[in-house]
Design a protein around this motif. Structure first.
Motif, short mmCIF file in Angstrom:
data_model
loop_
_atom_site.label_atom_id
_atom_site.label_comp_id
_atom_site.label_asym_id
_atom_site.label_seq_id
_atom_site.Cartn_x
_atom_site.Cartn_y
_atom_site.Cartn_z
N ALA A 58 -1.26 12.45 3.28
CA ALA A 58 -0.46 13.14 4.30
C ALA A 58 0.94 13.46 3.78
O ALA A 58 1.69 14.20 4.41
CB ALA A 58 -0.38 12.30 5.56
N GLY A 59 1.30 12.91 2.64
CA GLY A 59 2.62 13.17 2.08
C GLY A 59 3.74 12.52 2.86
O GLY A 59 4.82 13.08 3.04
N LYS A 60 3.49 11.32 3.39
CA LYS A 60 4.48 10.67 4.23
C LYS A 60 5.14 9.49 3.51
O LYS A 60 6.31 9.21 3.69
CB LYS A 60 3.79 10.18 5.51
N CYS A 61 4.34 8.78 2.71
CA CYS A 61 4.86 7.59 2.04
C CYS A 61 5.76 8.03 0.88
O CYS A 61 5.27 8.51 -0.14
CB CYS A 61 3.73 6.71 1.55
N LYS A 62 7.05 7.85 1.06
CA LYS A 62 8.01 8.46 0.13
C LYS A 62 7.87 7.97 -1.30
O LYS A 62 8.12 8.71 -2.24
CB LYS A 62 9.43 8.23 0.64
N ASP A 63 7.48 6.70 -1.45
CA ASP A 63 7.37 6.17 -2.80
C ASP A 63 6.24 6.81 -3.59
O ASP A 63 6.20 6.73 -4.82
CB ASP A 63 7.18 4.65 -2.76
N LEU A 64 5.29 7.40 -2.88
CA LEU A 64 4.15 8.01 -3.58
C LEU A 64 4.31 9.52 -3.67
O LEU A 64 3.39 10.25 -3.94
CB LEU A 64 2.86 7.68 -2.84
N LEU A 65 5.52 9.96 -3.41
CA LEU A 65 5.74 11.39 -3.24
C LEU A 65 6.73 11.90 -4.29
O LEU A 65 7.67 11.21 -4.64
CB LEU A 65 6.36 11.57 -1.84
N ALA A 66 6.45 13.09 -4.79
CA ALA A 66 7.44 13.72 -5.65
C ALA A 66 7.48 15.20 -5.32
O ALA A 66 6.46 15.80 -5.01
CB ALA A 66 7.06 13.51 -7.11
N TYR A 67 8.67 15.75 -5.35
CA TYR A 67 8.83 17.19 -5.16
C TYR A 67 9.11 17.80 -6.52
O TYR A 67 9.99 17.36 -7.24
CB TYR A 67 9.97 17.49 -4.20
N THR A 68 8.31 18.80 -6.87
CA THR A 68 8.53 19.46 -8.15
C THR A 68 8.58 20.97 -7.94
O THR A 68 8.00 21.48 -6.98
CB THR A 68 7.40 19.14 -9.15
N VAL A 69 9.25 21.65 -8.86
CA VAL A 69 9.35 23.11 -8.75
C VAL A 69 8.19 23.74 -9.53
O VAL A 69 7.90 23.35 -10.66
CB VAL A 69 10.70 23.59 -9.32
N VAL A 70 7.50 24.69 -8.88
CA VAL A 70 6.44 25.43 -9.56
C VAL A 70 7.12 26.58 -10.31
O VAL A 70 7.65 27.50 -9.70
CB VAL A 70 5.42 26.01 -8.54
N GLU A 71 7.10 26.49 -11.64
CA GLU A 71 7.96 27.39 -12.44
C GLU A 71 7.68 28.86 -12.25
O GLU A 71 8.59 29.67 -12.09
CB GLU A 71 7.82 27.02 -13.93
N ASP B 49 6.94 29.17 -1.61
CA ASP B 49 5.98 28.11 -1.95
C ASP B 49 6.18 27.62 -3.38
O ASP B 49 5.23 27.30 -4.09
CB ASP B 49 4.53 28.60 -1.79
N ALA B 50 7.42 27.60 -3.81
CA ALA B 50 7.68 27.24 -5.20
C ALA B 50 7.98 25.75 -5.34
O ALA B 50 8.27 25.28 -6.43
CB ALA B 50 8.85 28.06 -5.74
N ILE B 51 7.94 25.02 -4.24
CA ILE B 51 8.14 23.59 -4.36
C ILE B 51 6.87 22.86 -3.96
O ILE B 51 6.29 23.13 -2.90
CB ILE B 51 9.35 23.12 -3.53
N LEU B 52 6.44 21.99 -4.82
CA LEU B 52 5.18 21.30 -4.64
C LEU B 52 5.45 19.89 -4.16
O LEU B 52 6.30 19.19 -4.70
CB LEU B 52 4.45 21.27 -5.99
N LYS B 53 4.71 19.52 -3.10
CA LYS B 53 4.89 18.18 -2.55
C LYS B 53 3.62 17.40 -2.90
O LYS B 53 2.52 17.85 -2.63
CB LYS B 53 5.06 18.32 -1.04
N GLY B 54 3.78 16.24 -3.49
CA GLY B 54 2.58 15.45 -3.76
C GLY B 54 2.75 14.51 -4.94
O GLY B 54 3.82 14.45 -5.53
N PHE C 12 0.83 -1.21 0.00
CA PHE C 12 0.00 0.00 0.00
C PHE C 12 0.86 1.25 0.00
O PHE C 12 0.61 2.19 -0.73
CB PHE C 12 -0.91 0.04 1.24
N SER C 13 1.89 1.22 0.84
CA SER C 13 2.70 2.44 0.99
C SER C 13 3.51 2.72 -0.27
O SER C 13 4.05 3.80 -0.45
CB SER C 13 3.62 2.33 2.21
N LYS C 14 3.61 1.71 -1.14
CA LYS C 14 4.34 1.92 -2.39
C LYS C 14 3.39 2.08 -3.58
O LYS C 14 3.82 2.10 -4.73
CB LYS C 14 5.27 0.73 -2.65
N GLY C 15 2.11 2.13 -3.28
CA GLY C 15 1.13 2.32 -4.35
C GLY C 15 0.90 1.07 -5.17
O GLY C 15 0.45 1.15 -6.31
N GLN C 16 1.22 -0.10 -4.60
CA GLN C 16 1.05 -1.34 -5.37
C GLN C 16 -0.10 -2.19 -4.86
O GLN C 16 -0.27 -3.33 -5.25
CB GLN C 16 2.34 -2.16 -5.29
#
Lengths: 593, 161
Positions: free
Chosen positions: A529-542, A588-593, A471-475
């Motif tokens: 909650a943005g805790k499970c690292k495998d389901l998480l990506a950090y991206t820059v809001v341009e 707030d230029a980095i998006l978590k999710g 579950f925590s890996k989205g599988q």
């Protein structure tokens, strides 16, 4: 009072680790240096409970409550408070209210201290201080004024139930052992506090060791035992030292050993160290460990009360249960049963921790609500975040959600909502905590701690863990939810002891109250909650990135690139999802999710 | 015929005195093993054999007990022992991040010793300082409210000293 002032310094593990020892020494030095060591007595006490604010110093008689005191403050405390009689404003808990007494502080107001009555009051290293607070008076009463039957009747009337978690009536347990014929019987104290996030037994043993010894001697006289064992975690060196010291002193005073107080009753106590096995909190496993064997449980019945240590009838109670007993004997069952709810009498000590402002050790009457504990005593959720759940009962318990904030807490109410009292860990979680992640944490614990004797626990817990990991890996799939439920049923019914039977509790409880979160992990492949690292990506809001380079500089793996004043880019293959860039960005230029 | 070489006994006179004291007490094995580990930091193989001889119990039984309990170690820990608390409160507040940071800095995972023998890292269950979470200890000294950024400074404090 022989001294004008008494300076109480907390010497519990948490305060000691925050330089409490250095503080004590520094105060000692300053008292002498400023020539007032005859006016003020320095006392090393047990835990005040307010660990969040430690190290704590309380000065009597005016009950000034100083918090976060460091060795560097010793000089000022002595020169201002002791010499000039002025309070050190900067160190007061509430700087607005100079005359506030310790028990008027919000943290203490709703508390009622029976078990912790002496913690933070007496010096646990001196038996005389315990005796001065009616210590060993209950033992004396039991020896000279009460028959064993009367003691058991008193305990039954008081309604005291085992504080280890299951809540078995203590008086009844004692009567089983008393009524079993045997030359040799034993009294055992379970101080193998294994629940990660609970430390009330350690604080009691450190802050008031004699209360445990006294209660064990009372138990010995009542059921006809002459030997007691305290089984304590080896990870608690300070508690071990204080208990050993207390046993020596009690022997010296004739309160343990042969012919106690001149009677023909003899009773002695020895310590036995645990070695880091959670299952040894289960009573049959604990007894096996005292016998020097692998701590594996055996099926009950026969119960240890009838056939326990080395096959002899054995009373096994938890530290907190014992600590209640001298007070019940002295003040009577009517007094004790007037506290609490219809089914659960007395108080409960909780280790209030997690995302809460005032973490610490609290003791409240049974029937206190979660809202009172979290908001009135605990001061609310830290960082102004939103309350999500409180977890009680550790790896064997479940979560209490917002809808239960006003439920009075006792054994039955917690069980009816799918959790349990457990030993008293209460961990508060906020919106940033992922329920799948927390449940996985508990399952990992149970997998580790399963003794391996029975298959439902050994294989079941591992299989449950693997599914949660998916579950925590989205599988995860919906079929996995069904498997979890089936496994839980099997484990509850077929496991040999409480460890295996309760391992599915955190799963079923979170599945019940946070089904949407499970669904988000399975269907949407995201962790709300943005805790499970495998389901998480950090991206820059341009369009928000101004190119300040703060994120690139803080990134521990150098995976953020970009020119000064240009838009930055995170290399997703290299990113370890530590979240430091997210914390660092002011725009707030980095998006978590 | 070659005479069997008797291996040198590892137990110190102090441990032997301790065993003597506990000899007749039932259930003494775990207490004796604690004493041995206190001395060596782990239970050396030879010590297990010595204890078996002294208490007159099979070595297999001793290993049965050692391997059952997490507290007993079979290999020598680092000169500095870092223990990261993984109790629930510490876990929620970032205990795992501290372990990851240790791994990155020292290049060894949990329960392993760095090549120079300086450090070993282990995860431990609640040490009961939940108010200070996240917590780690180095050689028993408690560090509370630790962030990943403080790890370097903490490790530097002990390295080579």
């Amino acid at each position: 009072m022989a001294y004008k002032n008494y300076i109480l310094v907390c010497a519990g593990t948490a305060c000691e680790s925050s330089k409490g020892i250095a503080l004590y020494k520094e105060l000692e030095k300053e008292l002498a240096a400023q020539g007032v060591d005859a006016e003020a007595q320095l006392v090393k006490t047990g835990c005040f409970g307010f660990c969040e604010q430690g190290p704590i110093v309380k000065i009597l008689p005016d009950e000034s409550f100083y918090v976060k005191v460091g060795p560097e403050h010793a000089k000022e405390i002595v020169s201002e408070h002791i010499v000039k009689g002025r309070k050190v404003e900067a160190l007061l808990y509430d700087k607005e209210q100079q005359d506030q007494k310790a028990d008027e502080i919000d943290f203490y107001q709703k508390q009622q201290r029976i078990v912790l009555r002496n913690c933070g009051v007496i010096n646990p290293e001196y038996i005389d201080e315990y005796i001065a607070r009616d210590g060993y008076a209950a033992l004396e009463k039991v020896l000279f004024e009460m028959t064993p039957d009367k003691v058991i009747e008193e305990l039954k009337d008081s309604g005291l139930r085992g504080r280890g978690g299951a809540g078995f009536p203590t008086g009844l347990k004692w009567s089983f052992t008393k009524n079993t014929d045997s030359e040799q019987k034993y009294i055992v104290c379970n101080a193998d506090e294994g629940d990660p996030g609970a430390y009330m037994d350690r604080s009691t043993a450190e802050g008031d060791p004699h209360s445990i010894l006294e209660a064990m001697a009372i138990a010995g006289h009542t059921v006809g035992a002459n030997q007691g064992y305290i089984y304590i975690r080896a990870e608690y060196p300070l508690a071990i030292e204080r208990l050993n010291n207390a046993i020596d002193q009690a022997r010296e005073y004739g309160l343990l050993g042969d012919n106690i107080l001149g009677t023909d009753f003899s009773f002695d106590i020895e310590l036995r160290l645990g070695a880091g096995a959670f299952v040894c909190g289960e009573e049959t496993a604990l007894l096996a460990s005292i016998e020097g064997k692998r701590g594996m449980p055996i099926p009950r019945p026969p119960f240890p009360a009838v056939k326990g240590l080395w096959g002899k009838p054995t009373v096994t109670n938890n530290v907190e249960t014992y600590a209640n007993i001298p007070m019940i004997i002295l003040k009577g069952s009517a007094w004790f049963s007037s506290i609490g709810t219809a089914s659960t009498k007395g108080t409960k000590v909780f280790a209030l921790t997690g995302k809460i402002n005032n973490s610490g050790l609290i003791e409240v009457p049974m029937g206190t609500t979660l809202r009172e504990i979290i908001y009135d005593i605990g001061g609310g959720i830290s960082g102004g975040k939103k309350f999500k759940a409180a977890q009680t009962g550790g790896p064997s318990g479940g979560v209490l959600t917002e809808e239960f904030l006003d439920t009075p807490i006792d054994y039955e109410s917690l069980q009816s909502i799918g959790s349990m009292m457990g030993s008293g860990g209460m961990i508060v979680m906020d919106e940033d905590d992922c329920m799948i992640d927390v449940t996985k944490f508990y399952l990992e614990f149970s997998v580790d701690e399963s003794c391996g004797k029975c298959a439902p626990c050994r294989i079941g817990s591992r299989t449950c863990y693997n599914i949660l990991d998916k579950f925590s890996k989205g599988q995860g799939t919906m079929e996995d939810i069904d498997s979890l439920k089936e496994l839980a049923q099997a484990m509850r019914k077929a496991s040999l002891c409480g460890l295996g039977q309760c391992t599915p509790n955190p799963i079923m409880s979170t599945l019940n109250y946070f089904e949407d979160e499970y669904m988000a992990h399975i269907k949407d492949k995201c962790c709300p909650a943005g805790k499970c690292k495998d389901l998480l990506a950090y991206t820059v809001v341009e369009d928000k990135c101004i190119g300040c380079t703060a994120c690139a500089r803080v990134c521990p793996v150098n995976c953020i690139s970009g020119e000064v004043k240009g838009v930055h880019l995170i290399d997703q293959d290299q990113c370890i999802k530590c979240g430091q860039c997210f914390d660092k960005c002011k725009f707030d230029a980095i998006l978590k999710g | 015929m070659t005479a069997s070489v008797e291996k040198e006994k590892l137990l110190t006179p102090e441990i032997e005195a301790f065993i003597e004291k506990w000899q007749d007490k039932p259930g003494n094995l775990i207490m004796v093993l604690h004493r041995v580990q206190e001395e060596f930091g782990y239970i050396p193989r030879q010590a297990a054999f010595d204890v078996a001889a002294a208490l007159d119990i099979p070595v297999a039984k001793i290993y049965g007990v050692i391997t059952f309990y997490h507290f007993f170690k079979l290999s020598k820990p680092g000169r500095n022992q870092i223990a990261v608390c993984m109790g629930t409160a510490c876990y929620l507040k970032g205990g795992q991040d501290l372990i990851d940071e240790c791994e990155r800095r020292l290049g060894v995972g949990l329960n392993t010793v760095t090549e120079d023998g300086e450090f070993s890292v282990e995860a431990v269950r609640c040490i009961g300082c939940c108010g200070l979470a996240p917590v780690l200890t180095v050689n028993g000294e408690v560090f509370g409210d630790v962030g990943t950024k403080q790890m370097d400074a903490i490790i530097d404090q002990f390295e080579g000293k």
